[in-house]
Scaffold this motif. Structure first.
Motif, PDB file in Angstrom:
ATOM      1  N   ASP A  18       0.803  -1.224   0.000  1.00 20.73           N
ATOM      2  CA  ASP A  18       0.000   0.000   0.000  1.00 20.73           C
ATOM      3  C   ASP A  18       0.836   1.273   0.000  1.00 20.73           C
ATOM      4  OD1 ASP A  18      -2.483  -1.361   0.093  1.00 20.73           O
ATOM      5  OD2 ASP A  18      -2.186  -1.733   2.228  1.00 20.73           O
ATOM      6  N   GLU A  19       2.144   1.148   0.111  1.00 16.37           N
ATOM      7  CA  GLU A  19       2.992   2.332   0.246  1.00 16.37           C
ATOM      8  C   GLU A  19       2.899   3.308  -0.922  1.00 16.37           C
ATOM      9  OE1 GLU A  19       6.986   1.304   1.103  1.00 16.37           O
ATOM     10  OE2 GLU A  19       6.555   0.637   3.148  1.00 16.37           O
ATOM     11  N   PRO A  20       2.996   2.843  -2.192  1.00 13.86           N
ATOM     12  CA  PRO A  20       2.958   3.817  -3.292  1.00 13.86           C
ATOM     13  C   PRO A  20       1.683   4.649  -3.302  1.00 13.86           C
ATOM     14  CG  PRO A  20       3.699   1.677  -4.080  1.00 13.86           C
ATOM     15  CD  PRO A  20       3.187   1.470  -2.683  1.00 13.86           C
ATOM     16  N   PHE A  21       0.552   4.016  -2.983  1.00 16.76           N
ATOM     17  CA  PHE A  21      -0.718   4.728  -2.946  1.00 16.76           C
ATOM     18  C   PHE A  21      -0.761   5.698  -1.776  1.00 16.76           C
ATOM     19  CE2 PHE A  21      -5.146   5.020  -1.450  1.00 16.76           C
ATOM     20  CZ  PHE A  21      -5.770   5.508  -2.599  1.00 16.76           C
ATOM     21  N   LEU A  22      -0.420   5.224  -0.589  1.00 17.15           N
ATOM     22  CA  LEU A  22      -0.556   6.050   0.609  1.00 17.15           C
ATOM     23  C   LEU A  22       0.406   7.225   0.626  1.00 17.15           C
ATOM     24  CD1 LEU A  22      -1.131   3.371   3.396  1.00 17.15           C
ATOM     25  CD2 LEU A  22      -2.761   5.098   2.601  1.00 17.15           C
ATOM     26  N   ARG A  23       1.642   7.017   0.202  1.00 24.25           N
ATOM     27  CA  ARG A  23       2.602   8.121   0.296  1.00 24.25           C
ATOM     28  C   ARG A  23       2.200   9.283  -0.602  1.00 24.25           C
ATOM     29  NH1 ARG A  23       7.024   4.374  -2.505  1.00 24.25           N
ATOM     30  NH2 ARG A  23       6.668   4.880  -4.699  1.00 24.25           N
ATOM     31  N   ALA A 172       4.723  -3.153  -4.643  1.00 26.77           N
ATOM     32  CA  ALA A 172       5.633  -2.044  -4.406  1.00 26.77           C
ATOM     33  C   ALA A 172       6.272  -1.546  -5.693  1.00 26.77           C
ATOM     34  CB  ALA A 172       6.721  -2.479  -3.422  1.00 26.77           C
ATOM     35  N   LEU A 173       6.380  -2.393  -6.707  1.00 27.66           N
ATOM     36  CA  LEU A 173       7.022  -1.996  -7.952  1.00 27.66           C
ATOM     37  C   LEU A 173       6.018  -1.535  -9.001  1.00 27.66           C
ATOM     38  CD1 LEU A 173       9.674  -4.864  -8.209  1.00 27.66           C
ATOM     39  CD2 LEU A 173       9.927  -2.581  -7.239  1.00 27.66           C
ATOM     40  N   ASP A 174       4.778  -1.396  -8.618  1.00 29.95           N
ATOM     41  CA  ASP A 174       3.736  -1.064  -9.575  1.00 29.95           C
ATOM     42  C   ASP A 174       3.431   0.427  -9.515  1.00 29.95           C
ATOM     43  OD1 ASP A 174       0.567  -2.657 -10.403  1.00 29.95           O
ATOM     44  OD2 ASP A 174       1.591  -0.959 -11.293  1.00 29.95           O
ATOM     45  N   ASP A 175       3.820   1.157 -10.556  1.00 26.91           N
ATOM     46  CA  ASP A 175       3.621   2.608 -10.586  1.00 26.91           C
ATOM     47  C   ASP A 175       2.151   2.997 -10.678  1.00 26.91           C
ATOM     48  OD1 ASP A 175       6.318   3.012 -10.436  1.00 26.91           O
ATOM     49  OD2 ASP A 175       6.597   3.208 -12.602  1.00 26.91           O
ATOM     50  N   SER A 176       1.283   2.052 -11.048  1.00 25.36           N
ATOM     51  CA  SER A 176      -0.126   2.407 -11.208  1.00 25.36           C
ATOM     52  C   SER A 176      -0.758   2.823  -9.892  1.00 25.36           C
ATOM     53  CB  SER A 176      -0.917   1.244 -11.822  1.00 25.36           C
ATOM     54  OG  SER A 176      -0.901   0.121 -10.981  1.00 25.36           O
ATOM     55  N   MET A 177      -0.254   2.320  -8.759  1.00 24.01           N
ATOM     56  CA  MET A 177      -0.831   2.681  -7.475  1.00 24.01           C
ATOM     57  C   MET A 177      -0.519   4.136  -7.114  1.00 24.01           C
ATOM     58  SD  MET A 177      -2.574   0.126  -6.529  1.00 24.01           S
ATOM     59  CE  MET A 177      -2.911   0.055  -8.294  1.00 24.01           C
ATOM     60  N   GLU A 178       0.682   4.564  -7.419  1.00 21.18           N
ATOM     61  CA  GLU A 178       1.026   5.967  -7.182  1.00 21.18           C
ATOM     62  C   GLU A 178       0.268   6.868  -8.152  1.00 21.18           C
ATOM     63  OE1 GLU A 178       4.960   8.695  -6.280  1.00 21.18           O
ATOM     64  OE2 GLU A 178       5.176   6.596  -6.860  1.00 21.18           O
ATOM     65  N   LEU A 179       0.108   6.409  -9.386  1.00 18.05           N
ATOM     66  CA  LEU A 179      -0.644   7.174 -10.374  1.00 18.05           C
ATOM     67  C   LEU A 179      -2.110   7.278  -9.964  1.00 18.05           C
ATOM     68  CD1 LEU A 179      -0.280   8.608 -13.092  1.00 18.05           C
ATOM     69  CD2 LEU A 179      -0.898   6.458 -14.220  1.00 18.05           C
TER      70      LEU A 179
END
Length: 212
Positions: A18-23, A172-179
């Motif tokens: 969940d880190e990429p999304f939450l940060r 963690a390696l999936d950029d779609s969550m941060e996007l």
């Protein structure tokens, strides 16, 4: 900008998924809050993420080191690890009191990150390549959280998310969550009771530090 007061958030998570999304979400929401409510000019820096997890040995010392570099610390855990997350938050607050400093800690609601991810259908389409929206069962954002309160419900958010995006997304390696966190509508998230509580806790912490 020059002259702005810096605001540095930190995140200690239970795992990497969940880190990429939450940060990114934390940074965006803080930017929105201080822009709307801060009496002064504040520059929100990117959320700093601890390399140590809630369940790791040595997490208390690592979390305190993070707190020394940040103005506000968020702690995320699943339901199984909630007691450890609450204990960690308590340690940070206790050490801050010993140092005669205000070091607010905000707990991310358990079992709700997936429902937050699912709240904005349009953002999913934008962020997740190949998303299968035929598996999206919700008519209104509030339905996401209501279904997620029961893991036995057929629309349980974790299962729905896997059906829409596939099991390969969300790591963690999936950029779609941060996007996704970048595009998600904060007003839509604000309709969810768990997000409302988290936002209220966040604003209380910002008041404690004098940002609001």
């Amino acid at each position: 900008m020059k002259g702005d007061r810096p605001l540095v958030p930190g995140l200690v998570a239970e795992g990497v998924s969940d880190e990429p999304f939450l940060r990114r979400l934390i940074t965006r929401q803080l930017e929105a809050v201080v822009l709307a409510k801060s009496p002064g000019r504040v520059s929100v820096f990117d959320c700093q993420v601890s390399e140590v997890r809630v369940t790791d040995a040595g997490v208390r010392d690592a979390a305190w080191e993070l707190a020394l570099d940040c103005h506000l610390v968020f702690v995320h855990s699943d339901e199984k690890e909630r007691a450890k997350a609450e204990g960690l938050a308590g340690v940070i607050r206790q050490r801050a009191q010993q140092e005669r400093a205000a070091e607010p800690v905000v707990l991310v609601p358990v079992r709700m990150t997936e429902s937050w991810m699912l709240a904005d259908r349009r953002a999913i389409t934008t962020a997740v390549g190949g998303a299968d929206l035929t598996a999206y069962p919700y008519r209104h954002p509030a339905e996401v959280e209501k279904a997620h309160n029961s893991p036995d419900h057929p629309a349980y958010a974790k299962r729905v998310w896997q059906a829409i995006a596939g099991k390969g997304h969300g790591g963690a390696l999936d950029d779609s969550m941060e996007l996704l966190a970048q595009h998600i509508d904060l007003d839509i998230l604000g309709r969810l009771p768990s997000y409302q509580r988290w936002l209220a806790d966040t604003e209380d912490a910002l008041k404690l530090k004098g940002f609001l």
